[in-house]
Write a protein that holds these residues in place. Structure first.
Motif, PDB file in Angstrom:
ATOM      1  N   ASP A 191       0.835  -1.207   0.000  1.00 15.80           N
ATOM      2  CA  ASP A 191       0.000   0.000   0.000  1.00 15.80           C
ATOM      3  C   ASP A 191       0.866   1.252   0.000  1.00 15.80           C
ATOM      4  N   LEU A 192       1.944   1.231   0.776  1.00 18.39           N
ATOM      5  CA  LEU A 192       2.858   2.371   0.806  1.00 18.39           C
ATOM      6  C   LEU A 192       3.530   2.562  -0.546  1.00 18.39           C
ATOM      7  N   LYS A 193       3.918   1.462  -1.185  1.00 20.55           N
ATOM      8  CA  LYS A 193       4.499   1.561  -2.527  1.00 20.55           C
ATOM      9  C   LYS A 193       3.541   2.293  -3.471  1.00 20.55           C
ATOM     10  N   ALA A 194       2.249   1.975  -3.373  1.00 23.70           N
ATOM     11  CA  ALA A 194       1.252   2.604  -4.243  1.00 23.70           C
ATOM     12  C   ALA A 194       1.113   4.097  -3.930  1.00 23.70           C
ATOM     13  N   ILE A 195       1.139   4.439  -2.657  1.00 23.10           N
ATOM     14  CA  ILE A 195       1.035   5.854  -2.273  1.00 23.10           C
ATOM     15  C   ILE A 195       2.228   6.632  -2.813  1.00 23.10           C
ATOM     16  N   VAL A 196       3.415   6.057  -2.664  1.00 22.24           N
ATOM     17  CA  VAL A 196       4.624   6.741  -3.126  1.00 22.24           C
ATOM     18  C   VAL A 196       4.630   6.854  -4.651  1.00 22.24           C
ATOM     19  N   ALA A 197       4.113   5.855  -5.331  1.00 19.14           N
ATOM     20  CA  ALA A 197       3.993   5.945  -6.793  1.00 19.14           C
ATOM     21  C   ALA A 197       3.044   7.092  -7.164  1.00 19.14           C
ATOM     22  N   ASP A 198       1.932   7.198  -6.447  1.00 12.59           N
ATOM     23  CA  ASP A 198       0.993   8.298  -6.694  1.00 12.59           C
ATOM     24  C   ASP A 198       1.635   9.646  -6.377  1.00 12.59           C
ATOM     25  N   TYR A 199       2.444   9.690  -5.334  1.00  9.56           N
ATOM     26  CA  TYR A 199       3.200  10.895  -4.969  1.00  9.56           C
ATOM     27  C   TYR A 199       4.055  11.345  -6.164  1.00  9.56           C
ATOM     28  N   GLY A 200       4.786  10.403  -6.728  1.00  9.56           N
ATOM     29  CA  GLY A 200       5.646  10.723  -7.872  1.00  9.56           C
ATOM     30  C   GLY A 200       4.860  11.199  -9.078  1.00  9.56           C
ATOM     31  N   GLN A 201       3.748  10.526  -9.369  1.00  7.75           N
ATOM     32  CA  GLN A 201       2.896  10.937 -10.489  1.00  7.75           C
ATOM     33  C   GLN A 201       2.338  12.334 -10.261  1.00  7.75           C
ATOM     34  N   LEU A 202       1.887  12.590  -9.034  1.00 11.23           N
ATOM     35  CA  LEU A 202       1.308  13.895  -8.728  1.00 11.23           C
ATOM     36  C   LEU A 202       2.363  14.995  -8.838  1.00 11.23           C
ATOM     37  N   ALA A 203       3.562  14.745  -8.342  1.00  9.37           N
ATOM     38  CA  ALA A 203       4.634  15.729  -8.458  1.00  9.37           C
ATOM     39  C   ALA A 203       4.920  16.025  -9.934  1.00  9.37           C
ATOM     40  N   SER A 204       4.908  15.002 -10.763  1.00 10.27           N
ATOM     41  CA  SER A 204       5.152  15.183 -12.197  1.00 10.27           C
ATOM     42  C   SER A 204       4.024  15.970 -12.861  1.00 10.27           C
ATOM     43  N   ILE A 205       2.797  15.632 -12.516  1.00 10.22           N
ATOM     44  CA  ILE A 205       1.639  16.354 -13.065  1.00 10.22           C
ATOM     45  C   ILE A 205       1.694  17.814 -12.635  1.00 10.22           C
ATOM     46  N   HIS A 206       2.031  18.058 -11.384  1.00  7.39           N
ATOM     47  CA  HIS A 206       2.089  19.436 -10.888  1.00  7.39           C
ATOM     48  C   HIS A 206       3.234  20.214 -11.528  1.00  7.39           C
ATOM     49  N   ARG A 207       4.353  19.540 -11.774  1.00  2.42           N
ATOM     50  CA  ARG A 207       5.440  20.194 -12.506  1.00  2.42           C
ATOM     51  C   ARG A 207       4.927  20.693 -13.848  1.00  2.42           C
ATOM     52  N   ASP A 208       4.203  19.852 -14.555  1.00  4.32           N
ATOM     53  CA  ASP A 208       3.671  20.242 -15.855  1.00  4.32           C
ATOM     54  C   ASP A 208       2.689  21.399 -15.739  1.00  4.32           C
ATOM     55  N   LYS A 209       1.864  21.391 -14.704  1.00  7.30           N
ATOM     56  CA  LYS A 209       0.911  22.494 -14.503  1.00  7.30           C
ATOM     57  C   LYS A 209       1.652  23.798 -14.215  1.00  7.30           C
ATOM     58  N   ILE A 210       2.695  23.716 -13.411  1.00  6.20           N
ATOM     59  CA  ILE A 210       3.458  24.919 -13.089  1.00  6.20           C
ATOM     60  C   ILE A 210       4.169  25.440 -14.329  1.00  6.20           C
ATOM     61  N   VAL A 211       4.688  24.564 -15.141  1.00  4.33           N
ATOM     62  CA  VAL A 211       5.293  24.986 -16.411  1.00  4.33           C
ATOM     63  C   VAL A 211       4.238  25.682 -17.274  1.00  4.33           C
ATOM     64  N   SER A 212       3.003  25.177 -17.251  1.00  3.13           N
ATOM     65  CA  SER A 212       1.943  25.840 -18.028  1.00  3.13           C
ATOM     66  C   SER A 212       1.622  27.212 -17.430  1.00  3.13           C
ATOM     67  N   PHE A 213       1.674  27.351 -16.108  1.00  6.90           N
ATOM     68  CA  PHE A 213       1.474  28.668 -15.485  1.00  6.90           C
ATOM     69  C   PHE A 213       2.543  29.638 -15.989  1.00  6.90           C
ATOM     70  N   LEU A 214       3.785  29.174 -16.025  1.00 10.70           N
ATOM     71  CA  LEU A 214       4.863  30.012 -16.546  1.00 10.70           C
ATOM     72  C   LEU A 214       4.580  30.422 -17.986  1.00 10.70           C
ATOM     73  N   GLY A 215       4.150  29.465 -18.804  1.00 13.71           N
ATOM     74  CA  GLY A 215       3.826  29.760 -20.196  1.00 13.71           C
ATOM     75  C   GLY A 215       2.721  30.801 -20.328  1.00 13.71           C
ATOM     76  N   GLU A 216       1.718  30.715 -19.459  1.00  9.57           N
ATOM     77  CA  GLU A 216       0.633  31.696 -19.476  1.00  9.57           C
ATOM     78  C   GLU A 216       1.150  33.103 -19.175  1.00  9.57           C
ATOM     79  N   LEU A 217       2.269  33.180 -18.475  1.00  7.27           N
ATOM     80  CA  LEU A 217       2.876  34.476 -18.138  1.00  7.27           C
ATOM     81  C   LEU A 217       4.006  34.835 -19.107  1.00  7.27           C
ATOM     82  N   GLU A 218       4.107  34.042 -20.180  1.00  6.25           N
ATOM     83  CA  GLU A 218       5.139  34.219 -21.193  1.00  6.25           C
ATOM     84  C   GLU A 218       6.539  34.112 -20.598  1.00  6.25           C
TER      85      GLU A 218
END
Length: 177
Positions: free
Chosen positions: A49-76
């Protein structure tokens, strides 16, 4: 904006915008580091179960990185090479805890490091909506709130895993619940 708190000179607005952009770079970097550390944490975890949580942690961090990059793009703006030192410290501390942990308490080390990272993300993300809103980036403000809530969910899951790991490490539970 009609709220007098948000009024200011063009120069003060530019300074706040620069500060917000710096935060975007820092949190993008932190998210990259979290995504990069997740496989090691997942490999270290003994509980499925912990392995699954940590995998989700990694996926979420990656998804959020992409969202933050899109925020930067919105600000040129484009991502830069800034390295978030807070998350670097979390990673270094986690590595030390894992290397010091025996097999019977390794999950406690994984959880501790993961919880510290998740708490950092949640707290940092919760701080961003006010600035984004003050600058007129209402959509980004709403998305920051959603992202913070996602980290709160990871924190809650890690808290439950912590209770199980403690019971297992103390020998009061032979199988994780």
């Amino acid at each position: 904006m009609d709220d007098p708190v948000y009024k200011g000179t063009d120069m003060s607005r530019q300074n706040v915008r620069s500060y917000y952009v710096a935060a975007l770079h820092a949190l993008r970097s932190a998210s990259e580091q979290g995504a990069a550390s997740a496989p090691k944490l997942e490999e270290s975890a003994a509980n499925a179960d912990l392995k699954a949580i940590v995998a989700d942690y990694g996926q979420l961090a990656s998804i959020h990185r992409d969202k933050i990059v899109s925020f930067l793009g919105e600000l040129e703006e484009r991502p830069n090479d800034f390295k978030d030192r807070v998350m670097e410290g979390v990673g270094n501390g986690t590595d030390e805890m894992l290397s010091a942990a025996s097999d019977d308490v390794i999950d406690l080390g994984v959880i501790s490091g993961s919880r510290t990272g998740a708490q950092y993300y949640r707290n940092a993300f919760e701080a961003q909506p006010a600035t984004a809103k003050a600058l007129g980036y209402d959509d980004q403000a709403a998305r920051w709130g959603e992202m913070a809530a996602e980290w709160k969910e990871i924190e809650d899951r890690l808290a439950a895993a912590s209770r199980t790991a403690l019971k297992t490490s103390l020998g009061t539970e032979t199988q994780a619940a």
